[in-house]
Design an enzyme around this catalytic site. Structure first.
Site, mmCIF file in Angstrom:
data_model
loop_
_atom_site.group_PDB
_atom_site.id
_atom_site.type_symbol
_atom_site.label_atom_id
_atom_site.label_comp_id
_atom_site.label_asym_id
_atom_site.label_seq_id
_atom_site.Cartn_x
_atom_site.Cartn_y
_atom_site.Cartn_z
ATOM 1 N N GLY A 132 -47.798 -83.248 -81.651
ATOM 2 C CA GLY A 132 -47.857 -83.154 -80.198
ATOM 3 C C GLY A 132 -47.183 -84.342 -79.556
ATOM 4 O O GLY A 132 -46.282 -84.956 -80.133
ATOM 5 N N CYS A 133 -47.625 -84.690 -78.358
ATOM 6 C CA CYS A 133 -47.039 -85.816 -77.623
ATOM 7 C C CYS A 133 -47.052 -87.074 -78.486
ATOM 8 O O CYS A 133 -48.104 -87.515 -78.938
ATOM 9 C CB CYS A 133 -47.824 -86.055 -76.339
ATOM 10 S SG CYS A 133 -47.276 -87.505 -75.425
#
Length: 282
Positions: A132-133
């Protein structure tokens, strides 16, 4: 970020941007195989294979470890200063087109800005994780025991040196990825693997938390068969626990470092991730 304690003379050069006297540095004539790391933060900077004799009075290198050294205009208005890209420590200056080697580049570096690690003692390895981020992924890895350095960037796509804006358009094939330098004498790839799975939702198939898109998918980029085997073992363990694992396994490719403002993002902001939470599983 924690830095190594420096002597007054080391501070004079590394922080004050002074220069050690020529022909006095401890690594000037060092021909042993190994790597040179930043004396202030231990980030790997140069390989011994890129060191050459220039007879200038300071250690010379015609190349740096990719992404390790930053070039900035010197205060004198003429030269180009080189600093550690991780902590900003002053290293020396870089000169071009002098004809010493085929690369026509000379990093003129103060020995006092460096530490040398002989080949037989090298214990730092790299690992690559996408969950993810990358702000949140890096947040947990940079705090883990045995981790010496982290960086965020992009891997797995078909565009060279992509910008964050390009990756956000979702057509580069890249995933937001965290590069982890870890000391094998203090931690293991298995420990990093556990942390990877325990800090994100590895069952999510369209992104991570509220971040939706192909650049936010869960992936382990393995550098060798040993890492692949360990990843497969943990995926099997999770599946045996009843999880439907969406994490991909891909061979590591070129790691393209993201823009400076993304590096150690939460450390600089003094906040915590919004889409990564630690949950003990193993």
């Amino acid at each position: 970020m924690k830095y190594n304690k420096l002597t007054p003379e080391e501070e004079r050069v590394i922080i004050g941007k002074a220069t050690e006297a020529p022909f006095t540095g401890e690594y000037l004539n060092n021909k042993e195989g190994g790597i040179y790391v930043c004396r202030r933060c231990d980030a790997p900077l140069y390989k011994s294979s890129d060191k050459f004799e220039s007879h200038c009075g300071w250690p010379s290198f015609d190349d740096e470890i990719k992404g390790a050294v930053k070039r900035i205009p010197d205060a004198d208005g003429m030269r180009t200063e080189i600093i550690c890209n991780n902590c900003g420590a002053h290293l020396g200056h870089v000169f071009l087109n002098e004809g010493f080697t085929d690369k026509n580049t000379r990093h003129c570096v103060n020995s006092i800005s460096l530490k040398f690690i002989p080949e037989k003692e090298i214990m730092i390895r790299k690992a690559y994780f996408a969950s993810g981020c990358f702000w949140g992924t890096e947040y947990y890895f940079m705090k883990a025991d045995g981790v010496k350095h982290t960086a965020v960037g992009f891997m797995g796509g078909h565009v060279d040196n992509p910008s964050y804006e390009q990756v956000c358009r979702k057509n580069t094939g890249h995933l937001e990825t965290t590069e982890v330098d870890y000391d094998t004498s203090k931690t293991s790839y298995e420990n990093l693997m556990k942390l990877f799975f325990e800090t994100h939702d590895f069952t999510q198939t369209n992104g991570q938390g509220p971040d939706i898109g192909p650049q936010y998918l869960s992936c382990i980029f393995y550098s060798n068969e040993e890492e692949k085997d360990i990843a497969e073992k943990y995926i099997k363990t999770l599946e045996d626990k009843g999880y439907k694992v969406a994490t991909m396994l891909k061979p590591a490719s070129t790691f393209w470092k993201a823009e400076d403002y993304h590096q150690q993002y939460y450390e600089h902001k003094g906040t915590s991730p919004y889409c990564h939470v630690y949950k003990k599983i193993f």
